[in-house]
Design an enzyme around this catalytic site. Structure first.
Site, PDB file in Angstrom:
ATOM      1  N   THR A   8      -3.578  85.787 -25.252  1.00 21.59           N
ATOM      2  CA  THR A   8      -3.358  84.728 -24.270  1.00 21.59           C
ATOM      3  C   THR A   8      -1.965  84.780 -23.638  1.00 21.59           C
ATOM      4  O   THR A   8      -1.653  83.974 -22.773  1.00 21.59           O
ATOM      5  CB  THR A   8      -3.545  83.349 -24.934  1.00 21.59           C
ATOM      6  OG1 THR A   8      -2.662  83.255 -26.050  1.00 21.59           O
ATOM      7  CG2 THR A   8      -4.982  83.149 -25.389  1.00 21.59           C
ATOM      8  N   CYS A   9      -1.137  85.727 -24.060  1.00 22.02           N
ATOM      9  CA  CYS A   9       0.234  85.829 -23.574  1.00 22.02           C
ATOM     10  C   CYS A   9       0.277  86.653 -22.284  1.00 22.02           C
ATOM     11  O   CYS A   9      -0.159  87.810 -22.255  1.00 22.02           O
ATOM     12  CB  CYS A   9       1.101  86.480 -24.663  1.00 22.02           C
ATOM     13  SG  CYS A   9       2.767  86.893 -24.129  1.00 22.02           S
ATOM     14  N   ASP A  10       0.800  86.051 -21.216  1.00 24.48           N
ATOM     15  CA  ASP A  10       0.881  86.755 -19.928  1.00 24.48           C
ATOM     16  C   ASP A  10       1.721  88.024 -20.021  1.00 24.48           C
ATOM     17  O   ASP A  10       1.376  89.045 -19.437  1.00 24.48           O
ATOM     18  CB  ASP A  10       1.461  85.838 -18.853  1.00 24.48           C
ATOM     19  CG  ASP A  10       0.504  84.732 -18.449  1.00 24.48           C
ATOM     20  OD1 ASP A  10      -0.721  84.900 -18.653  1.00 24.48           O
ATOM     21  OD2 ASP A  10       0.979  83.707 -17.940  1.00 24.48           O
TER      22      ASP A  10
END
Length: 105
Positions: A8-10
């Site tokens: 979920t980390c950009d």
């Protein structure tokens, strides 16, 4: 090459897009191998702990005072990311310096 991070980390997604041949390991769901975690902590020391994260802000002072290795074992999302392992080399974060070292623009 293995990229440790969060799906979920950009920043992790940007790194993975730039490194399509890298194997991705989500530390939240898959955990962090103990030898890799220990080696990363030895290499990066306290910089491995992301003190700007939501997880960190949710910890009380007594928990924050615990040894970094114990904190990272219990809360893998506290790790600054991505952690990229390329053979014997380790890179922390998706900085310009990391991209240059990996030959990515």
């Amino acid at each position: 090459m293995i990229l440790y991070g969060l799906k979920t980390c950009d920043t992790c997604r940007k790194a993975l897009k730039s490194l399509p041949d890298a194997e991705f390991v989500d530390v939240r769901s898959d955990g962090m191998p103990e030898p890799v975690l220990s080696a990363a902590l030895a290499a990066f020391e306290t910089a491995l702990v992301n003190t700007r994260s939501t997880t960190w802000r949710g910890l009380d002072e007594s928990e924050r005072a615990r040894p970094p290795l114990d904190l990272l074992r219990e809360h893998p999302t506290l790790m600054k990311r991505p952690l990229i392992v390329d053979g014997e080399q380790m890179y922390l974060g998706w900085t310009a310096q990391t991209r240059a070292a990996l030959g990515v623009s």
